[in-house]
Design a protein around this motif. Structure first.
Motif, mmCIF file in Angstrom:
data_model
loop_
_atom_site.group_PDB
_atom_site.id
_atom_site.type_symbol
_atom_site.label_atom_id
_atom_site.label_comp_id
_atom_site.label_asym_id
_atom_site.label_seq_id
_atom_site.Cartn_x
_atom_site.Cartn_y
_atom_site.Cartn_z
ATOM 1 N N GLY A 114 -14.817 15.470 -171.543
ATOM 2 C CA GLY A 114 -15.778 14.580 -172.210
ATOM 3 C C GLY A 114 -15.135 13.465 -173.005
ATOM 4 N N LYS A 115 -13.846 13.228 -172.801
ATOM 5 C CA LYS A 115 -13.148 12.182 -173.569
ATOM 6 C C LYS A 115 -13.760 10.808 -173.322
ATOM 7 N N SER A 116 -13.919 10.471 -172.045
ATOM 8 C CA SER A 116 -14.484 9.154 -171.720
ATOM 9 C C SER A 116 -15.907 9.045 -172.248
ATOM 10 N N THR A 117 -16.671 10.096 -172.064
ATOM 11 C CA THR A 117 -18.067 10.078 -172.510
ATOM 12 C C THR A 117 -18.131 9.865 -174.027
ATOM 13 N N SER A 162 -9.139 17.142 -167.979
ATOM 14 C CA SER A 162 -10.089 16.335 -167.218
ATOM 15 C C SER A 162 -11.481 16.962 -167.283
ATOM 16 N N GLY A 163 -12.487 16.123 -167.528
ATOM 17 C CA GLY A 163 -13.852 16.623 -167.584
ATOM 18 C C GLY A 163 -14.246 17.165 -168.947
HETATM 19 N N1 ATP Z 1 -22.785 9.214 -165.459
HETATM 20 C C1 ATP Z 1 -22.599 10.540 -165.335
HETATM 21 N N2 ATP Z 1 -23.529 11.302 -164.737
HETATM 22 C C2 ATP Z 1 -23.366 12.636 -164.605
HETATM 23 N N3 ATP Z 1 -22.293 13.304 -165.050
HETATM 24 C C3 ATP Z 1 -21.322 12.609 -165.650
HETATM 25 C C4 ATP Z 1 -21.422 11.196 -165.830
HETATM 26 N N4 ATP Z 1 -20.312 10.769 -166.463
HETATM 27 C C5 ATP Z 1 -19.561 11.865 -166.674
HETATM 28 N N5 ATP Z 1 -20.150 12.962 -166.184
HETATM 29 C C6 ATP Z 1 -19.642 14.337 -166.266
HETATM 30 O O1 ATP Z 1 -19.329 14.603 -167.602
HETATM 31 C C7 ATP Z 1 -18.168 15.395 -167.704
HETATM 32 C C8 ATP Z 1 -17.188 14.741 -168.642
HETATM 33 O O2 ATP Z 1 -16.772 13.517 -168.067
HETATM 34 P P1 ATP Z 1 -15.758 12.537 -168.785
HETATM 35 O O3 ATP Z 1 -15.550 11.392 -167.868
HETATM 36 O O4 ATP Z 1 -16.226 12.246 -170.149
HETATM 37 O O5 ATP Z 1 -14.453 13.433 -168.853
HETATM 38 P P2 ATP Z 1 -12.982 13.006 -169.235
HETATM 39 O O6 ATP Z 1 -12.553 13.936 -170.305
HETATM 40 O O7 ATP Z 1 -12.923 11.558 -169.534
HETATM 41 O O8 ATP Z 1 -12.186 13.334 -167.910
HETATM 42 P P3 ATP Z 1 -10.965 12.556 -167.233
HETATM 43 O O9 ATP Z 1 -9.725 12.979 -167.942
HETATM 44 O O10 ATP Z 1 -10.990 13.035 -165.818
HETATM 45 O O11 ATP Z 1 -11.232 11.086 -167.346
HETATM 46 C C9 ATP Z 1 -17.641 15.578 -166.298
HETATM 47 O O12 ATP Z 1 -18.048 16.864 -165.848
HETATM 48 C C10 ATP Z 1 -18.341 14.502 -165.525
HETATM 49 O O13 ATP Z 1 -18.558 14.923 -164.192
#
Ligand code: ATP
Ligand code: MG
Lengths: 223, 240
Positions: free
Chosen positions: B39-42, B36-37
């Protein structure tokens, strides 16, 4: 206490005339206010900083100063600004109320639009819709529904506040009450009747609003 | 189909993607895993520019979408996205959800768009729910409508961000089934998911992301059972 009902019946037609004016004035103010408010709220939520500032200035100025002062400003200030003769109170009163209502309505729409889950805009954009299409087809229909109760409150507030335009001698309900008083010298009959007429209007509106609310709530369930 | 060169994404001072490069071939199914966190979603959201990249380059089907002059609305028509929380339009029926974009974006006639929507709902097994509103549908059904909605734009690529993680366990299967069929039909897919069984069966490659980088990638069997990087090993030992 002697309450002379015949005083009321004598002046009632005149009060009803004033009441009609109040309804018209308020309807114009709220209708125009809704359009102005929607426009301002969209500016406020846009990405262009100057437009955002403009929208904020508009809202802050009109919500941060007394409506009474705004009415004076429009009625006595606008003719100077335009270099014309004085404006009829009907016009300046309506303008002041519209502009003022627009500011409050803008805040209602802004809150409504912002209350819609971000995922809705993202889903729409991910399908290739433009920002405007997403707003129009996805965000605003959902936001409007949530705005109905606060818009109803705004309608009621505007109806009561419209009494302030009596200061520029616009013959709405309160002004008609003043005229009745100067002719009858019966303050209790006059102001009780005026109050009752306002009450009838505000209650009617709140009934209407809760009816609309129920209708739209039903739509939501697809019935 | 997708080429990413040194993609960096910052949120204010936070560097979320720290230089991602990869190449995804047509018809390939890539599964992205990671803590989690990480950056996968990003990463996924950069691929259709729901997030604008801070620097780096993304080329989709020959179009450099990170170029500010690119028409993103046109790009997004080719890249479908399915969200963790479905994001169906609650004020529209399933059919309307699916037919809206073809009508308004592709300018199809109502009839055309609804026929298309109906055939897609059929494909995800929901033709009998066409006139239901989302709130009357189960999570699994909503997600299948969401997939149909994305497919209605006839995209060349489909992105899935944890499509089954908001679902009750008994509904996960029906959604994965739809996705599997899509893969079999040759759709290029990038899927963030921790469904290992699915990844093994359907995935061509797995990316393991950690702290904004693709730390390791490989065939599912290789990456899951014989991870090389200690961070991959640590992560897999926690979730397997
Ligand atoms: N719009 C935003 N503004 C500021 N920080 C963000 C934003 N979107 C994501 N983040 C930060 O970027 C980092 C990566 O987020 P992301 O959602 O890409 O992670 P993830 O791998 O998809 O996690 P998860 O498994 O929880 O979905 C996290 O620390 C999150 O807090
Ligand atoms: Mg995520």
């Amino acid at each position: 206490m002697d309450f002379r009902i015949e005083v009321v019946t004598k002046y009632l037609p005149m009060l009803l005339q004033g009441m009609k004016m109040t309804v018209q004035l308020t309807s114009i103010a709220v209708t125009a206010g809704t359009i102005i408010g929607l426009f301002i709220s969209l500016l406020r939520l846009s990405r262009f900083k100057p437009l955002v500032w403009l929208a904020r200035a508009y809202v802050d100025f009109l919500r941060g100063t007394p409506l009474l002062v705004q009415i004076f400003l429009v009625h006595y200030g606008l003719p100077r600004l335009l270099g014309t003769n004085s404006i009829s109170p009907d016009i300046s009163g309506s303008i002041a109320l519209c502009i003022n209502s627009g500011a409050y309505t803008a805040e209602i729409f802004r809150a409504g639009i912002q209350s819609i889950d971000r995922g809705q805009m993202e889903a729409a954009r991910s399908l290739g819709m433009t920002y405007a299409q997403a707003m129009y087809y996805i965000i605003l229909p959902q936001a409007f529904k949530r705005c109905i109760p606060p818009l109803g409150n705004e309608f009621i507030a505007m109806l009561k506040d419209s009494s302030l335009v009596s200061v520029i001698a616009l013959r709405e309900l309160t002004q008609s009450g003043r005229i009745m008083l100067t002719r009858s010298f019966r303050p209790i009959e006059t102001w009780l009747t005026v109050a009752l007429l306002y009450l009838i209007m505000t209650l009617t509106i709140s009934q209407l609003v809760s009816y609309l609310e129920r209708r739209f709530a039903k739509d939501d369930h697809g019935e | 189909m997708i080429t990413v060169n040194n993609l960096v994404k910052n949120f204010n001072n936070l560097q979320v993607l720290r230089g991602i490069s990869c190449h995804i071939k047509p018809q390939e199914v890539v599964v992205v895993i990671g803590p989690s966190g990480s950056g996968k979603s990003t990463f996924l959201r950069c691929l259709n520019q729901l997030e604008t990249a801070t620097s780096g380059e993304i080329i989709i089907d020959g179009v450099t979408i990170t170029d500010p002059k690119t028409d993103l609305n046109a790009v997004r028509q080719e890249v479908g996205m399915v969200f963790q929380r479905f994001n169906l339009f609650p004020h529209m029926t399933a059919l309307q959800n699916v037919s809206l974009a073809p009508m308004k974006v592709r300018k199809q006639s109502k009839k055309e768009a609804e026929d298309l929507a109906m055939s897609l709902l059929q494909r995800v097994g929901l033709e009998d729910k066409a006139h239901q509103y989302p709130e009357k549908l189960s999570g699994g059904q909503q997600q299948r409508v969401a997939i149909a909605r994305a497919l209605a734009m006839r995209p060349k690529i489909m992105l899935f961000d944890e499509p089954t993680s908001a679902l009750d366990p008994e509904m996960v299967g029906e959604v994965l089934e739809v996705m599997k069929n899509l893969a079999l039909e040759g759709m290029t897919m990038v899927i963030v998911s921790h469904e290992m069984g699915f990844a093994r069966e359907v995935g061509d490659r797995v990316f393991f992301m950690d702290e904004g980088l693709i730390v390791e990638e490989g065939k599912p069997a290789q990456l899951f059972y014989n991870p090389q990087n200690p961070r991959t090993q640590a992560f897999l030992s926690k979730i397997l």
